[in-house]
Design a protein around this motif. Sequence first.
Motif, PDB file in Angstrom:
ATOM      1  N   ILE A 234       3.642  -4.526 -16.157  1.00 58.64           N
ATOM      2  CA  ILE A 234       4.811  -3.829 -15.616  1.00 58.64           C
ATOM      3  C   ILE A 234       5.833  -4.859 -15.158  1.00 58.64           C
ATOM      4  O   ILE A 234       7.042  -4.686 -15.355  1.00 58.64           O
ATOM      5  CB  ILE A 234       4.411  -2.893 -14.453  1.00 58.64           C
ATOM      6  N   TRP A 235       5.357  -5.935 -14.578  1.00 57.16           N
ATOM      7  CA  TRP A 235       6.250  -6.946 -14.021  1.00 57.16           C
ATOM      8  C   TRP A 235       6.478  -8.112 -14.973  1.00 57.16           C
ATOM      9  O   TRP A 235       7.531  -8.721 -14.948  1.00 57.16           O
ATOM     10  CB  TRP A 235       5.717  -7.413 -12.668  1.00 57.16           C
TER      11      TRP A 235
ATOM     12  N   SER B 100       6.649  -6.865  -5.271  1.00 53.83           N
ATOM     13  CA  SER B 100       5.806  -7.102  -4.097  1.00 53.83           C
ATOM     14  C   SER B 100       4.686  -6.074  -3.966  1.00 53.83           C
ATOM     15  O   SER B 100       3.810  -6.225  -3.126  1.00 53.83           O
ATOM     16  CB  SER B 100       6.660  -7.097  -2.826  1.00 53.83           C
ATOM     17  N   SER B 101       4.712  -5.051  -4.814  1.00 56.38           N
ATOM     18  CA  SER B 101       3.705  -3.990  -4.704  1.00 56.38           C
ATOM     19  C   SER B 101       2.638  -4.064  -5.795  1.00 56.38           C
ATOM     20  O   SER B 101       1.935  -3.094  -6.046  1.00 56.38           O
ATOM     21  CB  SER B 101       4.391  -2.620  -4.764  1.00 56.38           C
ATOM     22  N   GLN B 102       2.506  -5.211  -6.404  1.00 55.15           N
ATOM     23  CA  GLN B 102       1.521  -5.333  -7.479  1.00 55.15           C
ATOM     24  C   GLN B 102       0.094  -5.124  -6.989  1.00 55.15           C
ATOM     25  O   GLN B 102      -0.714  -4.497  -7.664  1.00 55.15           O
ATOM     26  CB  GLN B 102       1.627  -6.705  -8.142  1.00 55.15           C
TER      27      GLN B 102
ATOM     28  N   ASP C 254       0.832  -1.213   0.000  1.00 52.26           N
ATOM     29  CA  ASP C 254       0.000   0.000   0.000  1.00 52.26           C
ATOM     30  C   ASP C 254       0.866   1.262   0.000  1.00 52.26           C
ATOM     31  O   ASP C 254       0.570   2.222  -0.715  1.00 52.26           O
ATOM     32  CB  ASP C 254      -0.933   0.025   1.216  1.00 52.26           C
ATOM     33  N   ASP C 255       1.944   1.255   0.796  1.00 51.91           N
ATOM     34  CA  ASP C 255       2.849   2.407   0.834  1.00 51.91           C
ATOM     35  C   ASP C 255       3.471   2.652  -0.531  1.00 51.91           C
ATOM     36  O   ASP C 255       3.571   3.797  -0.988  1.00 51.91           O
ATOM     37  CB  ASP C 255       3.974   2.188   1.855  1.00 51.91           C
ATOM     38  N   MET C 256       3.891   1.577  -1.184  1.00 53.27           N
ATOM     39  CA  MET C 256       4.531   1.718  -2.493  1.00 53.27           C
ATOM     40  C   MET C 256       3.533   2.178  -3.552  1.00 53.27           C
ATOM     41  O   MET C 256       3.864   3.003  -4.405  1.00 53.27           O
ATOM     42  CB  MET C 256       5.219   0.417  -2.888  1.00 53.27           C
ATOM     43  N   ILE C 257       2.322   1.674  -3.493  1.00 55.09           N
ATOM     44  CA  ILE C 257       1.293   2.105  -4.442  1.00 55.09           C
ATOM     45  C   ILE C 257       0.988   3.578  -4.213  1.00 55.09           C
ATOM     46  O   ILE C 257       0.886   4.365  -5.170  1.00 55.09           O
ATOM     47  CB  ILE C 257       0.018   1.238  -4.320  1.00 55.09           C
TER      48      ILE C 257
ATOM     49  N   SER D  27      -4.508  -0.226  -7.128  1.00 55.06           N
ATOM     50  CA  SER D  27      -3.452   0.191  -8.044  1.00 55.06           C
ATOM     51  C   SER D  27      -3.973   0.182  -9.469  1.00 55.06           C
ATOM     52  O   SER D  27      -4.705  -0.716  -9.873  1.00 55.06           O
ATOM     53  CB  SER D  27      -2.258  -0.762  -7.942  1.00 55.06           C
ATOM     54  N   GLY D  28      -3.572   1.184 -10.230  1.00 52.53           N
ATOM     55  CA  GLY D  28      -3.908   1.231 -11.651  1.00 52.53           C
ATOM     56  C   GLY D  28      -2.821   0.602 -12.507  1.00 52.53           C
ATOM     57  O   GLY D  28      -2.884   0.658 -13.731  1.00 52.53           O
TER      58      GLY D  28
END
Length: 155
Positions: free
Chosen positions: A103-104, A88-90, A30-33, A97-98
Amino acid sequence: MKKNLAAVLALAVGVGIIGAGAGLAAGTADDMINARQAEMKVNMKAMKALVSMLKGETPYDTAAVQAAAKSISDAQAEGVAKDVWNTSSQTGATVKSGAKPEIWTDAAGFTEAWKNLDTAVAALSASTDEASFKAAFPALGAACKGCHEKFRAAE
């Protein structure tokens, strides 16, 4: 002996602070998103200022162009430093997340999209007058559009 002990303590404290900072930088998904979304908001604000100049709604201003380019570069650098595009932030626990999975799964394509943005921002930064700004801007728009079309989910 006291000097050595003080040096060891200073080193330990320093390593502890650095280690804590690294842990905070990674954060939860959540922080990374949230950090990615903040990065994109900075880019959007910069683009709005640039488009306004491009359309003649606001007067051309070299300093404003340079500031917009710098804000895009700085936001990207901060995202890289925080590793906000980490696999890990998918998916966030509570934050939507949009970002598309591509991306990965297409890391090479995503890296290329970032390189296109870097190149476009560099060209924009090198512009020194309205004519060179107007010549450089389309590449920036294309870089944003290209990445969003392939790597951003429709809202």
